[in-house]
Design a protein around this motif. Structure first.
Motif, PDB file in Angstrom:
ATOM      1  N   VAL A 125     -44.412 -20.409 -18.336  1.00 46.56           N
ATOM      2  CA  VAL A 125     -43.634 -21.797 -17.901  1.00 46.56           C
ATOM      3  C   VAL A 125     -42.443 -21.518 -17.284  1.00 46.56           C
ATOM      4  N   LEU A 126     -41.467 -20.581 -17.767  1.00 53.30           N
ATOM      5  CA  LEU A 126     -40.321 -20.343 -17.069  1.00 53.30           C
ATOM      6  C   LEU A 126     -40.483 -19.936 -15.410  1.00 53.30           C
ATOM      7  N   THR A 127     -41.363 -18.960 -15.302  1.00 48.61           N
ATOM      8  CA  THR A 127     -41.877 -18.397 -13.954  1.00 48.61           C
ATOM      9  C   THR A 127     -42.293 -19.727 -13.290  1.00 48.61           C
ATOM     10  N   ALA A 128     -43.107 -20.552 -13.662  1.00 46.33           N
ATOM     11  CA  ALA A 128     -43.663 -21.943 -12.994  1.00 46.33           C
ATOM     12  C   ALA A 128     -42.506 -22.716 -12.755  1.00 46.33           C
ATOM     13  N   ASN A 129     -41.661 -22.982 -13.739  1.00 47.27           N
ATOM     14  CA  ASN A 129     -40.450 -23.771 -13.472  1.00 47.27           C
ATOM     15  C   ASN A 129     -39.564 -23.487 -12.449  1.00 47.27           C
ATOM     16  N   LEU A 130     -39.410 -21.915 -12.129  1.00 52.94           N
ATOM     17  CA  LEU A 130     -38.481 -21.539 -11.280  1.00 52.94           C
ATOM     18  C   LEU A 130     -39.234 -21.406  -9.655  1.00 52.94           C
ATOM     19  N   CYS A 131     -40.307 -21.411  -9.774  1.00 55.14           N
ATOM     20  CA  CYS A 131     -41.213 -21.529  -8.605  1.00 55.14           C
ATOM     21  C   CYS A 131     -41.123 -23.085  -7.969  1.00 55.14           C
ATOM     22  N   GLY A 132     -41.069 -23.990  -9.081  1.00 52.53           N
ATOM     23  CA  GLY A 132     -40.824 -25.171  -8.573  1.00 52.53           C
ATOM     24  C   GLY A 132     -39.559 -25.532  -8.080  1.00 52.53           C
ATOM     25  N   THR A 133     -38.626 -25.197  -8.927  1.00 51.21           N
ATOM     26  CA  THR A 133     -37.078 -25.651  -8.473  1.00 51.21           C
ATOM     27  C   THR A 133     -36.725 -24.730  -7.228  1.00 51.21           C
ATOM     28  N   ALA A 134     -37.256 -23.541  -7.136  1.00 53.91           N
ATOM     29  CA  ALA A 134     -37.142 -22.835  -5.712  1.00 53.91           C
ATOM     30  C   ALA A 134     -37.677 -23.460  -4.455  1.00 53.91           C
ATOM     31  N   LEU A 135     -38.707 -24.181  -4.505  1.00 53.03           N
ATOM     32  CA  LEU A 135     -39.290 -24.967  -3.388  1.00 53.03           C
ATOM     33  C   LEU A 135     -38.504 -26.189  -3.299  1.00 53.03           C
ATOM     34  N   ALA A 136     -38.195 -26.898  -4.325  1.00 54.87           N
ATOM     35  CA  ALA A 136     -37.237 -28.054  -4.099  1.00 54.87           C
ATOM     36  C   ALA A 136     -36.074 -27.757  -3.376  1.00 54.87           C
ATOM     37  N   GLY A 137     -35.231 -26.819  -3.895  1.00 49.24           N
ATOM     38  CA  GLY A 137     -33.987 -26.163  -3.386  1.00 49.24           C
ATOM     39  C   GLY A 137     -34.247 -25.938  -2.082  1.00 49.24           C
ATOM     40  N   LEU A 138     -35.327 -25.164  -1.414  1.00 49.47           N
ATOM     41  CA  LEU A 138     -35.492 -24.879  -0.244  1.00 49.47           C
ATOM     42  C   LEU A 138     -35.732 -26.322   0.585  1.00 49.47           C
ATOM     43  N   ALA A 139     -36.536 -27.109   0.184  1.00 53.50           N
ATOM     44  CA  ALA A 139     -36.696 -28.569   0.825  1.00 53.50           C
ATOM     45  C   ALA A 139     -35.348 -29.131   1.047  1.00 53.50           C
ATOM     46  N   ILE A 140     -34.351 -29.245   0.031  1.00 53.03           N
ATOM     47  CA  ILE A 140     -33.209 -29.797   0.319  1.00 53.03           C
ATOM     48  C   ILE A 140     -32.282 -29.025   1.357  1.00 53.03           C
ATOM     49  N   ALA A 141     -32.365 -27.693   0.990  1.00 45.85           N
ATOM     50  CA  ALA A 141     -31.458 -26.883   1.823  1.00 45.85           C
ATOM     51  C   ALA A 141     -31.718 -26.959   3.426  1.00 45.85           C
ATOM     52  N   SER A 142     -32.970 -27.186   3.512  1.00 39.29           N
ATOM     53  CA  SER A 142     -33.863 -27.148   4.899  1.00 39.29           C
ATOM     54  C   SER A 142     -33.633 -28.399   5.671  1.00 39.29           C
ATOM     55  N   GLY A 143     -33.273 -29.436   5.025  1.00 36.71           N
ATOM     56  CA  GLY A 143     -33.434 -30.915   5.377  1.00 36.71           C
ATOM     57  C   GLY A 143     -34.811 -31.500   5.315  1.00 36.71           C
ATOM     58  N   ALA A 144     -35.809 -31.013   4.682  1.00 39.36           N
ATOM     59  CA  ALA A 144     -36.975 -31.597   4.666  1.00 39.36           C
ATOM     60  C   ALA A 144     -37.138 -32.647   3.446  1.00 39.36           C
ATOM     61  N   LEU A 145     -36.161 -32.522   2.729  1.00 33.59           N
ATOM     62  CA  LEU A 145     -36.007 -33.727   1.465  1.00 33.59           C
ATOM     63  C   LEU A 145     -34.767 -34.056   1.438  1.00 33.59           C
ATOM     64  N   GLY A 146     -34.571 -35.462   1.986  1.00 36.04           N
ATOM     65  CA  GLY A 146     -33.188 -36.004   1.962  1.00 36.04           C
ATOM     66  C   GLY A 146     -32.523 -35.819   3.451  1.00 36.04           C
ATOM     67  N   ASP A 147     -31.651 -36.672   3.593  1.00 36.74           N
ATOM     68  CA  ASP A 147     -30.770 -36.544   4.927  1.00 36.74           C
ATOM     69  C   ASP A 147     -29.693 -35.374   4.640  1.00 36.74           C
ATOM     70  N   THR A 148     -29.092 -35.587   5.852  1.00 35.02           N
ATOM     71  CA  THR A 148     -27.884 -34.844   5.748  1.00 35.02           C
ATOM     72  C   THR A 148     -26.619 -35.133   4.709  1.00 35.02           C
ATOM     73  N   GLU A 149     -26.606 -36.227   4.530  1.00 33.62           N
ATOM     74  CA  GLU A 149     -25.645 -36.713   3.314  1.00 33.62           C
ATOM     75  C   GLU A 149     -25.938 -36.445   1.919  1.00 33.62           C
ATOM     76  N   ILE A 150     -27.319 -36.631   1.715  1.00 30.30           N
ATOM     77  CA  ILE A 150     -27.863 -36.077   0.502  1.00 30.30           C
ATOM     78  C   ILE A 150     -27.396 -34.653   0.255  1.00 30.30           C
ATOM     79  N   ARG A 151     -27.937 -33.941   1.396  1.00 23.52           N
ATOM     80  CA  ARG A 151     -28.045 -32.242   1.283  1.00 23.52           C
ATOM     81  C   ARG A 151     -26.459 -31.876   1.095  1.00 23.52           C
ATOM     82  N   GLU A 152     -25.687 -32.438   1.735  1.00 16.92           N
ATOM     83  CA  GLU A 152     -24.269 -32.034   1.592  1.00 16.92           C
ATOM     84  C   GLU A 152     -23.675 -32.381   0.190  1.00 16.92           C
ATOM     85  N   ALA A 153     -23.873 -33.564  -0.237  1.00 15.57           N
ATOM     86  CA  ALA A 153     -23.844 -34.114  -1.567  1.00 15.57           C
ATOM     87  C   ALA A 153     -24.333 -33.200  -2.640  1.00 15.57           C
ATOM     88  N   ALA A 154     -25.356 -32.893  -2.542  1.00 13.78           N
ATOM     89  CA  ALA A 154     -26.138 -31.873  -3.382  1.00 13.78           C
ATOM     90  C   ALA A 154     -25.440 -30.587  -3.338  1.00 13.78           C
TER      91      ALA A 154
END
Length: 276
Positions: A125-154
Motif C-alpha cells: 500500500v505504501l509503495t502504491a500510494n507513493l507511485c500515485g502521488t509521484a505521478l500526481a506531483g509530476l502532472a502538477i509540476a509539468s503543467g498537465a494538471l491545473g494551470d500556471t496559477e495552480i502550479r505556483e500556488a501548489a
C-alpha cells in the motif's frame, strides 16, 4: 420493592460493549485487508495516491483565488479534507488508515502469518500510494494538471514541508498518525456523520501543521519534479520521517491503546502459533 436506583455498572458495561464492538469491526476489516490479493491492494493504493492529490490541488486553487491575508491559510486548509473524502468514502487503500486496521489483528492474535501479512500490506500500500502521488506531483509540476496559477500556488504550499528538519517532521507525523487512526476507529460509529467526521479530523490535522506521509509525499514529489529538491532530500528527509512518525502514532500508539482498553474483556484467543 425492586431497586430502582440507576445501575452505573450497566452504563459502564454498555460503554465497554461499544468499545468491543468497534474493536471487532475494525479488526475484521483489517483481517479482510490482510487476505486481499497483492494486485487488488496495489491498484487500490495507487488510486488512493492519485486521489489524495485532490487535497493539494484544491488547496492550491483556494490559495490562488484568495488575497494575501492573515486568515487565508485557515480557508485554504478547507481544501485539505477533499482528497480524504474521495479516498475514504471511495474505499481506496490509504497507508495511514491501514496502520490501525492491520495492527489490530496482529496484536489480537499474534502469529508469524499475521506479522508477515501486516508487513506485506504496509509495503504494497505504501509503495502504491507513493507511485500515485509521484505521478500526481509530476502532472502538477509539468503543467498537465491545473494551470500556471495552480502550479505556483501548489509549490508555495508545498515549500512549507522543507522548513522542518527530518527530526521535526518525524515528531510532527506522530500526532497525524494518531489522529488518522482515531478517524479509522471512529468511522464505523459515524454512519451518516461520516463526511463531517472526516472533514473535522483532517482539517484540524492541516491547520495544526501535522505531517501526513502520503499528502506530504505529493508535495515532496512536486518539489522534486519542479527542481526545488533533490532525491535524497525528498525520500530521506521529507517522506521517510513522515512515514515512520505516522507508523508510530497510528500502529505504535493508538492501535495498542485501542486494543488495551478491551483486551481484558475479550475471550481467550489463540496462543499465537501459526496453524496455517
Amino acid at each position: 420493592m425492586a431497586d430502582t436506583t440507576p445501575d452505573t455498572d450497566s452504563d459502564d458495561d454498555l460503554e465497554a460493549a461499544d468499545a468491543k464492538d468497534l474493536h471487532r469491526v475494525v479488526r475484521e476489516e483489517g483481517e479482510a485487508e490482510l487476505r486481499r490479493p497483492a494486485m487488488s491492494l496495489g491498484w487500490s493504493g495507487f488510486a488512493a495516491g492519485l486521489a489524495i492529490s485532490i487535497s493539494l490541488v484544491t488547496e492550491a486553487a483556494l490559495h490562488a483565488a484568495l488575497p494575501d491575508a492573515p486568515w487565508r491559510d485557515l480557508v485554504v486548509g478547507l481544501g485539505y479534507p477533499v482528497g480524504f473524502l474521495v479516498v475514504i468514502l471511495g474505499r481506496m487503500q490509504l497507508f495511514t488508515e491501514s496502520t490501525i486496521t492491520a495492527m489490530l489483528p496482529l496484536v489480537t492474535r499474534p502469529s508469524r502469518w499475521a506479522l508477515a501479512r501486516t508487513l506485506r500490506l504496509w509495503g504494497i500500500v505504501l509503495t502504491a500510494n507513493l507511485c500515485g502521488t509521484a505521478l500526481a506531483g509530476l502532472a502538477i509540476a509539468s503543467g498537465a494538471l491545473g494551470d500556471t496559477e495552480i502550479r505556483e500556488a501548489a509549490l508555495t504550499i508545498s515549500a512549507g514541508i522543507t522548513e522542518l528538519s527530518p527530526g521535526r517532521t518525524f515528531v510532527n507525523a506522530i500526532p497525524a498518525g494518531f489522529m488518522i487512526a482515531i478517524l479509522a476507529w471512529a468511522l464505523p460509529n459515524a454512519r451518516e456523520q461520516s463526511v463531517a467526521v472526516i472533514v473535522a479530523f483532517t482539517y484540524v490535522l492541516t491547520i495544526a501543521g501535522f505531517s501526513h506521509s502520503i499528502v506530504g509525499s505529493d508535495q515532496a514529489f512536486l518539489l522534486l519534479f519542479a527542481g526545488q529538491t533533490g532525491i535524497w532530500q525528498t525520500f530521506g528527509q521529507l517522506v521517510a520521517p513522515a512515514v515512520l512518525g505516522n507508523l508510530l502514532g497510528g500502529a505504535g500508539i493508538f492501535a495498542l491503546l485501542a486494543h488495551a482498553q478491551v483486551r481484558g474483556e475479550m475471550p481467550s484467543t489463540s496462543t499465537g502459533k501459526d496453524d496455517r
